[in-house]
Scaffold this active site. Structure first.
Site, PDB file in Angstrom:
ATOM      1  N   HIS A 124      13.142 -14.853   4.469  1.00  0.00           N
ATOM      2  CA  HIS A 124      13.797 -15.726   3.480  1.00  0.00           C
ATOM      3  C   HIS A 124      13.782 -17.181   3.957  1.00  0.00           C
ATOM      4  O   HIS A 124      13.492 -18.095   3.183  1.00  0.00           O
ATOM      5  CB  HIS A 124      15.258 -15.306   3.285  1.00  0.00           C
ATOM      6  CG  HIS A 124      15.458 -13.915   2.765  1.00  0.00           C
ATOM      7  ND1 HIS A 124      16.041 -12.916   3.512  1.00  0.00           N
ATOM      8  CD2 HIS A 124      15.165 -13.348   1.575  1.00  0.00           C
ATOM      9  CE1 HIS A 124      16.104 -11.810   2.805  1.00  0.00           C
ATOM     10  NE2 HIS A 124      15.585 -12.037   1.617  1.00  0.00           N
TER      11      HIS A 124
ATOM     12  N   ARG B  68      16.164  -4.401   4.348  1.00  0.00           N
ATOM     13  CA  ARG B  68      16.322  -2.945   4.458  1.00  0.00           C
ATOM     14  C   ARG B  68      15.991  -2.417   5.856  1.00  0.00           C
ATOM     15  O   ARG B  68      16.287  -1.255   6.155  1.00  0.00           O
ATOM     16  CB  ARG B  68      15.465  -2.232   3.407  1.00  0.00           C
ATOM     17  CG  ARG B  68      16.013  -2.395   1.988  1.00  0.00           C
ATOM     18  CD  ARG B  68      15.258  -1.537   0.988  1.00  0.00           C
ATOM     19  NE  ARG B  68      15.944  -1.455  -0.284  1.00  0.00           N
ATOM     20  CZ  ARG B  68      15.627  -2.174  -1.380  1.00  0.00           C
ATOM     21  NH1 ARG B  68      14.616  -3.031  -1.335  1.00  0.00           N
ATOM     22  NH2 ARG B  68      16.311  -2.029  -2.494  1.00  0.00           N
TER      23      ARG B  68
ATOM     24  N   MET C  16      18.228 -11.596  -2.609  1.00  0.00           N
ATOM     25  CA  MET C  16      19.367 -10.675  -2.743  1.00  0.00           C
ATOM     26  C   MET C  16      20.256 -10.769  -1.500  1.00  0.00           C
ATOM     27  O   MET C  16      21.081  -9.883  -1.255  1.00  0.00           O
ATOM     28  CB  MET C  16      18.876  -9.250  -2.951  1.00  0.00           C
ATOM     29  CG  MET C  16      18.102  -9.108  -4.271  1.00  0.00           C
ATOM     30  SD  MET C  16      18.136  -7.460  -4.958  1.00  0.00           S
ATOM     31  CE  MET C  16      17.345  -6.539  -3.653  1.00  0.00           C
TER      32      MET C  16
ATOM     33  N   ASP D 181       6.550  -8.949  -1.004  1.00  0.00           N
ATOM     34  CA  ASP D 181       6.639  -8.185  -2.251  1.00  0.00           C
ATOM     35  C   ASP D 181       5.476  -8.653  -3.136  1.00  0.00           C
ATOM     36  O   ASP D 181       5.667  -9.370  -4.112  1.00  0.00           O
ATOM     37  CB  ASP D 181       7.999  -8.430  -2.903  1.00  0.00           C
ATOM     38  CG  ASP D 181       9.126  -8.045  -1.965  1.00  0.00           C
ATOM     39  OD1 ASP D 181       9.440  -6.847  -1.876  1.00  0.00           O
ATOM     40  OD2 ASP D 181       9.669  -8.934  -1.272  1.00  0.00           O
TER      41      ASP D 181
ATOM     42  N   LEU E  98      20.130 -12.455   4.546  1.00  0.00           N
ATOM     43  CA  LEU E  98      18.966 -13.303   4.799  1.00  0.00           C
ATOM     44  C   LEU E  98      18.414 -13.141   6.217  1.00  0.00           C
ATOM     45  O   LEU E  98      19.165 -12.923   7.164  1.00  0.00           O
ATOM     46  CB  LEU E  98      19.337 -14.769   4.540  1.00  0.00           C
ATOM     47  CG  LEU E  98      19.839 -15.061   3.116  1.00  0.00           C
ATOM     48  CD1 LEU E  98      20.165 -16.543   2.957  1.00  0.00           C
ATOM     49  CD2 LEU E  98      18.834 -14.621   2.059  1.00  0.00           C
TER      50      LEU E  98
ATOM     51  N   GLU F 158       4.983 -13.059  -0.196  1.00  0.00           N
ATOM     52  CA  GLU F 158       3.903 -12.083  -0.380  1.00  0.00           C
ATOM     53  C   GLU F 158       4.313 -10.713   0.137  1.00  0.00           C
ATOM     54  O   GLU F 158       3.636  -9.727  -0.106  1.00  0.00           O
ATOM     55  CB  GLU F 158       2.635 -12.573   0.334  1.00  0.00           C
ATOM     56  CG  GLU F 158       2.011 -13.766  -0.358  1.00  0.00           C
ATOM     57  CD  GLU F 158       0.740 -14.251   0.319  1.00  0.00           C
ATOM     58  OE1 GLU F 158       0.462 -13.813   1.459  1.00  0.00           O
ATOM     59  OE2 GLU F 158       0.043 -15.076  -0.288  1.00  0.00           O
TER      60      GLU F 158
ATOM     61  N   GLN G 136      17.665  -3.833 -11.009  1.00  0.00           N
ATOM     62  CA  GLN G 136      16.395  -3.481 -10.375  1.00  0.00           C
ATOM     63  C   GLN G 136      16.540  -2.312  -9.409  1.00  0.00           C
ATOM     64  O   GLN G 136      15.628  -2.024  -8.634  1.00  0.00           O
ATOM     65  CB  GLN G 136      15.756  -4.697  -9.701  1.00  0.00           C
ATOM     66  CG  GLN G 136      16.493  -5.222  -8.491  1.00  0.00           C
ATOM     67  CD  GLN G 136      15.893  -6.522  -7.993  1.00  0.00           C
ATOM     68  OE1 GLN G 136      16.024  -7.552  -8.621  1.00  0.00           O
ATOM     69  NE2 GLN G 136      15.206  -6.476  -6.845  1.00  0.00           N
TER      70      GLN G 136
HETATM   71  P1  AMP Z   1      14.816 -10.096  -1.336  1.00  0.00           P
HETATM   72  O1  AMP Z   1      16.093 -10.701  -0.856  1.00  0.00           O
HETATM   73  O2  AMP Z   1      14.380  -8.899  -0.565  1.00  0.00           O
HETATM   74  O3  AMP Z   1      14.814  -9.884  -2.834  1.00  0.00           O
HETATM   75  O4  AMP Z   1      13.691 -11.178  -1.056  1.00  0.00           O
HETATM   76  C1  AMP Z   1      13.802 -12.485  -1.544  1.00  0.00           C
HETATM   77  C2  AMP Z   1      12.485 -13.193  -1.361  1.00  0.00           C
HETATM   78  O5  AMP Z   1      12.157 -13.236   0.036  1.00  0.00           O
HETATM   79  C3  AMP Z   1      11.323 -12.483  -2.068  1.00  0.00           C
HETATM   80  O6  AMP Z   1      10.469 -13.445  -2.656  1.00  0.00           O
HETATM   81  C4  AMP Z   1      10.647 -11.751  -0.934  1.00  0.00           C
HETATM   82  O7  AMP Z   1       9.277 -11.501  -1.150  1.00  0.00           O
HETATM   83  C5  AMP Z   1      10.841 -12.743   0.207  1.00  0.00           C
HETATM   84  N1  AMP Z   1      10.709 -12.054   1.507  1.00  0.00           N
HETATM   85  C6  AMP Z   1      11.384 -10.957   1.924  1.00  0.00           C
HETATM   86  N2  AMP Z   1      10.943 -10.566   3.143  1.00  0.00           N
HETATM   87  C7  AMP Z   1       9.959 -11.440   3.490  1.00  0.00           C
HETATM   88  C8  AMP Z   1       9.090 -11.569   4.629  1.00  0.00           C
HETATM   89  N3  AMP Z   1       9.152 -10.713   5.643  1.00  0.00           N
HETATM   90  N4  AMP Z   1       8.201 -12.580   4.647  1.00  0.00           N
HETATM   91  C9  AMP Z   1       8.108 -13.452   3.603  1.00  0.00           C
HETATM   92  N5  AMP Z   1       8.893 -13.379   2.503  1.00  0.00           N
HETATM   93  C10 AMP Z   1       9.807 -12.397   2.440  1.00  0.00           C
END
Ligand code: AMP
Length: 294
Positions: free
Chosen positions: A48, A198, A41, A161, A44, A159, A72
């Site tokens: 990410h 966040r 989302m 999430d 970054l 992981e 979502q």
């Molecule tokens: P998001 O942009 O929050 O939807 O996250 C996109 C992807 O990045 C998802 O697969 C998340 O689980 C992964 N992600 C977010 N934060 C982390 C983190 N601290 N470590 C590993 N993967 C992450």
């Protein structure tokens, strides 16, 4: 497939239309190249980028998607204020070696009349699903669409999430999607706080308190490893109290669960995970740790 000024500077191709994405992937496939997909989302960060680097290292081409998916977010959640920085994200992605940023508009993803959803009951109804009704249907729907649109060989998810990763694996299996879903370890700050878009919401004071979540989950791991499955309920309750003492306003859950089904555990032999969600002011943080073998 038009290049923008930003793309010219970074060498990254930003694609906004599904038909252009398909044409791009078809040309790669024609050349026998393997494709990785990293759905995000945006806003970054290092978490990410760890997924992007993994894709770049193991596949010939990497597509990163950027879409803040309204389906979502609940009505009282943070869709409107969710951090957005597409130019910064594009520049960073070019440095990580990704070839394409797929950043569709809302209308491109959900044209007028789009009503079909992908629901993943049971595993999607627990934990996060209880506190965020409809969340995983929104996630599964958008991820199914992205996997169908991009048709990657491998898709990477964090992981961080953990339940989302379980739900997406279930969905990909159930729908016979020809893709490997790969989970990647959580990237943390030096003080243990899991990186998250966040985290930008946290005040300086809240940021100081935030690492307690990781610390307290570590204590749960230790207590359950030492005390066995019989002490799980007490360890969960103690952790919830410790989070409140550490300055969290509200604890949605602290739960020790089987790492595949997310069902409560009967013994500590099988792979298990401790997962938690708690509020610091207006910010809801989630985190998790492996208990054993996961
Ligand atoms: P998001 O942009 O929050 O939807 O996250 C996109 C992807 O990045 C998802 O697969 C998340 O689980 C992964 N992600 C977010 N934060 C982390 C983190 N601290 N470590 C590993 N993967 C992450």
């Amino acid at each position: 497939m038009a290049l923008t000024a930003t793309d010219m500077a970074t060498g990254l191709d930003t694609i906004r239309r599904v038909r252009d994405l398909r044409a791009c992937v078809a040309s790669w496939r024609g050349a026998g190249l393997k494709v990785g997909l990293v759905p995000t989302m945006g806003a970054l960060h290092g978490g990410h980028f760890s997924l992007v680097r993994r894709s770049v290292a193991s596949l010939d081409r990497t597509i990163v998607t950027l879409f803040v998916n309204p389906r979502q977010f609940g009505p009282n959640e943070d869709f409107a204020r969710y951090p957005r920085d597409e130019a910064g994200d594009a520049a960073a992605l070019a440095r990580q070696g990704a070839q394409v940023l797929f950043a569709p508009s809302l209308e491109e993803m959900y044209p007028e009349g789009a009503v079909t959803t992908v629901a993943v009951p049971d595993i999607g109804d627990l934990l996060e699903g209880e506190f965020r009704p409809g969340f995983f249907t929104g996630v599964a729907t958008v991820v199914a669409k992205l996997l169908i649109q991009a048709a990657p060989d491998v898709a990477f998810f964090g992981e961080k999430d953990f339940q989302q990763l379980c739900v997406i694996k279930r969905m990909a299996t159930d729908l016979d999607l020809p893709v490997t879903i790969e989970g990647c370890p959580i990237v943390r700050e030096d003080d243990g706080l899991a990186l998250s878009s966040r985290n930008a919401y946290l005040s300086a004071e809240e940021r100081k308190r935030a690492p307690a979540l990781h610390r307290i989950l570590q204590s749960v791991v230790t207590r359950v490893r030492e005390g066995g499955a019989g002490c799980v309920a007490a360890a969960e309750a103690l952790a919830a109290r410790e989070l409140l003492v550490a300055g969290f306003e509200k604890v949605d859950y602290v739960a020790v669960r089987d790492a595949s089904s997310l069902a409560p555990i009967a013994s500590v032999g099988a792979p298990a995970r401790v997962l938690a969600a708690a509020w610091l002011g207006r910010t809801r943080l989630i985190d998790n740790l492996p208990l054993s073998g996961s």
